[in-house]
Design an enzyme around this catalytic site. Structure first.
Site, PDB file in Angstrom:
ATOM      1  N   GLY A 172     -11.024  -1.094   1.627  1.00 47.84           N
ATOM      2  CA  GLY A 172     -10.069  -0.570   0.645  1.00 47.84           C
ATOM      3  C   GLY A 172     -10.466   0.745   0.028  1.00 47.84           C
ATOM      4  O   GLY A 172     -10.601   1.752   0.711  1.00 47.84           O
ATOM      5  N   VAL A 179     -11.120   0.325   6.104  1.00 47.41           N
ATOM      6  CA  VAL A 179     -12.301  -0.500   5.858  1.00 47.41           C
ATOM      7  C   VAL A 179     -12.624  -0.529   4.374  1.00 47.41           C
ATOM      8  O   VAL A 179     -12.796   0.508   3.740  1.00 47.41           O
ATOM      9  CB  VAL A 179     -13.527   0.030   6.631  1.00 47.41           C
ATOM     10  CG1 VAL A 179     -14.752  -0.845   6.362  1.00 47.41           C
ATOM     11  CG2 VAL A 179     -13.249   0.104   8.125  1.00 47.41           C
ATOM     12  N   VAL A 182       0.833  -1.201   0.000  1.00 53.21           N
ATOM     13  CA  VAL A 182       0.000   0.000   0.000  1.00 53.21           C
ATOM     14  C   VAL A 182       0.874   1.260   0.000  1.00 53.21           C
ATOM     15  O   VAL A 182       0.549   2.249  -0.669  1.00 53.21           O
ATOM     16  CB  VAL A 182      -0.970  -0.010   1.196  1.00 53.21           C
ATOM     17  CG1 VAL A 182      -1.805   1.261   1.224  1.00 53.21           C
ATOM     18  CG2 VAL A 182      -1.877  -1.234   1.133  1.00 53.21           C
ATOM     19  N   ALA A 216      -7.497  19.516  -4.829  1.00 49.72           N
ATOM     20  CA  ALA A 216      -7.222  19.896  -3.436  1.00 49.72           C
ATOM     21  C   ALA A 216      -6.947  21.383  -3.279  1.00 49.72           C
ATOM     22  O   ALA A 216      -7.085  21.929  -2.188  1.00 49.72           O
ATOM     23  CB  ALA A 216      -6.032  19.098  -2.905  1.00 49.72           C
ATOM     24  N   LYS A 231     -12.895  -4.611  10.907  1.00 52.80           N
ATOM     25  CA  LYS A 231     -13.592  -3.617  10.078  1.00 52.80           C
ATOM     26  C   LYS A 231     -15.014  -3.389  10.576  1.00 52.80           C
ATOM     27  O   LYS A 231     -15.497  -2.260  10.611  1.00 52.80           O
ATOM     28  CB  LYS A 231     -13.588  -4.079   8.623  1.00 52.80           C
ATOM     29  CG  LYS A 231     -12.179  -4.143   8.027  1.00 52.80           C
ATOM     30  CD  LYS A 231     -12.179  -4.923   6.716  1.00 52.80           C
ATOM     31  CE  LYS A 231     -10.791  -5.068   6.132  1.00 52.80           C
ATOM     32  NZ  LYS A 231     -10.758  -6.084   5.054  1.00 52.80           N
ATOM     33  N   GLY A 282      -5.626  -4.350  -2.139  1.00 51.54           N
ATOM     34  CA  GLY A 282      -4.754  -4.113  -3.281  1.00 51.54           C
ATOM     35  C   GLY A 282      -4.045  -2.782  -3.163  1.00 51.54           C
ATOM     36  O   GLY A 282      -4.498  -1.876  -2.465  1.00 51.54           O
TER      37      GLY A 282
END
Lengths: 437, 437
Positions: free
Chosen positions: B134, B132, B14, B33, B205, B302
């Site tokens: 992904g 939680v 990750v 942003a 989760k 993933g």
């Protein structure tokens, strides 16, 4: 902390739902928001006080401008709908330095650019979660949940009436007109169903989603719009036999040529999750380059589902009251100075696969002739089936699925097929999308 | 405006994905942003620089505490996982006045209460969208999108490994152990699969989701946890014949008795959308009183899907830097002073319907005996079927679906059934939920 004071314009279905939800869940909402949110003033030309729970303590008048000009009110909820006087009211509210929450998809799709510019100028927020897909927090997902992603495409079932009609046509083998009449009787469709069945309502929503996805200004006039009025129960059944469902989709896609923005009936593989979204429910499938496909599903209309989105916006605005305006979530997901001038492409430039149906004479060589025209235009055929003729028909339906092709080419091929004397009437054409990873 | 400077702890799957997504989509993220977000420092014990795109310009060291103590860094991303030293690092970052973004579900489920209290004290945010499901923005949906609602229940497929295994068992009629081995070979399951197949990962989760839904402190130790190791291909097939699918669900529900928090295999009607969420995909179905059922679907694990959530949190934190801490979104959806002390009920108090399977002698009266025991316990039977015996078996499988009953009663009935001398072995029991409106 003092409750936030809110003025509500409109006490129709969604207005009533908003009053009810805010009153019923007042404690829970305040526990989340950190302060109470209270509708102190409302305006409505007509309303039925006996049908709306939670009206106590709200001063109701019939002059919306009086509410918008009331200095006590910090946030205005616009639930009148339409352009006039909604646009003037929203602009006045902004001018008065008030934040606005609206469920008005037509207003945002058509006038959003000027509304957001005025809001930006004044340092206020115009929130519109309820304008797309009712209670599904899809605006929030796209503006905030998926900020990491380059959005590749999105596809949404964003009109519940249309989805109800197509679902009934499939499940019960009924005709469009028959189901529409039932939907009207059930209150799912308006007496004048044009906005729903011609795809205009979906196009308003798609215009908004496309802007959020790709950082382009709102351009309703460039959104291709095709309704479901010409879909027959035969096409629904033939599609089903081929492993597809017909859904009325709003599609936005970024390609090398520009942005595709289109609303039309679409065959999609039956195994996709979104193909199984039935009845009046809505769903939006968004494909991001990092996250892959994500889907958001829920009620796209109705008093309380839409109120759910209105109240979520109220809480957001209340929470953001102390934020430097520069640091708030931008209206169209991207900062106003960084919108893009990517062009929206014409439908003729769009590449999709197709479902085609023609009525052909039942004699040797006709299928070969049709296939030949497609082949000459460089269009590959994935499947071709001759169906049984309808009772009393001399011509037989010939159903085809093609590989993807540019729409302009397909139009030329269709013209040639229609010119064949062995073909009866016009070619039925429904676009097809795999919606795969 | 200057880019926000971020320190990253961990350059595993990750961590690497986060570096890559932030670098690949830097422009688009900054356009959203309002300012750039740049990882300036990173810490990792070991990593492969050739496998991570976007590392240029990041100063990598092997001392995570040095990054946490670096005064240049405003936000810390914790992607080390586990409790030690993750907890110490996160607490140190908070102490240093830095915001934290983490994907660490175990850490939040076990130590979230103390972490959030410290963050609150210091006026910083700890963001955990990636913990939680992904890349699915489910934390945002629950904390912000559904603020209007009294949440009634939620049900999630929140462990991709478990869902992959159950999907393969169904599609290919294979046994648990065989599919687990395949999942391990494909990299979907760890060498030590306990966390996934015993439901511990899902329970972490669910603990988080339950807190967000009902405004209660995190209570991992009270979450009932049952894995999928005892599910057989026969049960999967029998369920299918009865119109159900077996999914490993995390369920949280508010009842008059308190909050149910439970992770276990569950039969759900095949026609529900969530029953069609297959393979490694995740989905969470949330039922609010105003919005009705909503569903959120996507990749639950993933590198890049999880990075998608990490970066969304970074953007949120960057946007909120100017917000008065009191007005930020509260960590557990509800303001800390307004959490509730609603108790989490024991699994014995939970009411659900059941799928039961027993191996019975194939002779008259046995079915009546079993049905009689259930009837005496006040348990109604919705369906009962005798299946063909497996090859070489003298006993026949007897499969039943019951109406809802309190688990304590069911336990007593099962004990009596197991005591019958016409019954072989123990009763297989899988809970069943309709998940309807």
């Amino acid at each position: 902390m003092e409750p936030v004071k809110v003025g509500l314009l409109g006490l129709g279905t969604v207005g009533g739902g908003t009053v009810t939800v805010l009153s019923r869940n007042a404690d829970e909402i305040a526990r989340r928001a950190g302060r109470g949110i209270r509708i102190t003033h409302a305006a409505a030309k007509t309303y039925d006080p006996d049908k709306i729970a939670g009206l106590d303590g709200i001063e109701v008048c019939d002059d919306a401008f009086a509410v918008v000009d009331n200095p006590e009110v910090e946030i205005i909820i616009e639930l009148i709908g339409g352009y006039n006087p909604a646009l003037e009211l929203v602009m006045k509210a902004i001018e008065n330095g008030k934040h606005v929450v609206t469920a008005n998809k037509a207003l945002i799709a058509m006038h959003g650019n000027e509304i957001f510019a005025a809001a930006q100028e004044k340092g206020v927020t115009v929130a519109f979660e309820a304008a797309v897909a009712g209670g599904i927090p899809i605006i929030k997902a796209m503006r905030e949940g998926l900020t990491a992603n380059h959005i590749e495409w999105l596809a949404g079932i964003i009109n519940g009436t249309g989805n109800f009609i197509l679902t009934e046509m499939r499940d019960k083998g009924r005709d469009f007109a028959e189901v529409l009449a039932e939907a009207q009787a059930l209150g799912y469709a308006e007496a004048n169903p044009t906005f729903d069945v011609e795809g205009i309502d979906a196009a308003h929503k798609l215009t908004i989603l496309g802007s959020l996805a790709f950082g382009i200004p709102l351009q309703f006039d460039k959104t291709y719009t095709e309704g479901i009025t010409r879909i027959t129960r035969q096409d629904v059944a033939y599609a089903e036999h081929l492993g597809y469902r017909i859904k009325h989709l709003g599609l936005a896609r970024k390609t090398a040529a520009g942005i595709e923005m289109r609303v039309h009936p679409t065959l999609i593989p039956r195994k996709r999750l979104i193909a199984n979204v039935d009845g009046v429910m809505n769903a939006v499938l968004v494909k991001g380059d990092a996250v892959g496909p994500t889907l958001y599903y829920g009620a796209g209309a109705g008093a309380e589902p839409t109120a759910s989105a209105v109240v979520a916006d109220l809480v957001d605005v209340a929470r953001a009251l102390t934020t430097d305006p520069e640091n708030r979530v931008p209206h169209l997901a991207f900062q106003p100075a960084h919108l893009s001038d990517l062009r929206v492409v014409d439908i003729e430039e769009v590449t999709t696969a197709y479902y085609l149906r023609v009525h052909a004479e039942d004699k040797p060589g006709v299928m070969a002739k049709v296939a030949g025209i497609l082949g000459d235009a460089g269009i590959s055929i994935e499947a071709i089936q001759q169906k049984e003729p309808e009772e009393g028909e001399t011509h037989v339906p010939l159903v085809m699925i093609t590989h993807p092709v540019v729409e302009g080419n397909m139009n030329q091929a269709i013209e040639k097929i229609e010119a064949l004397d062995t073909i009866n009437g016009s070619v039925v054409r429904i676009r097809l999308e795999e919606l795969g990873g």
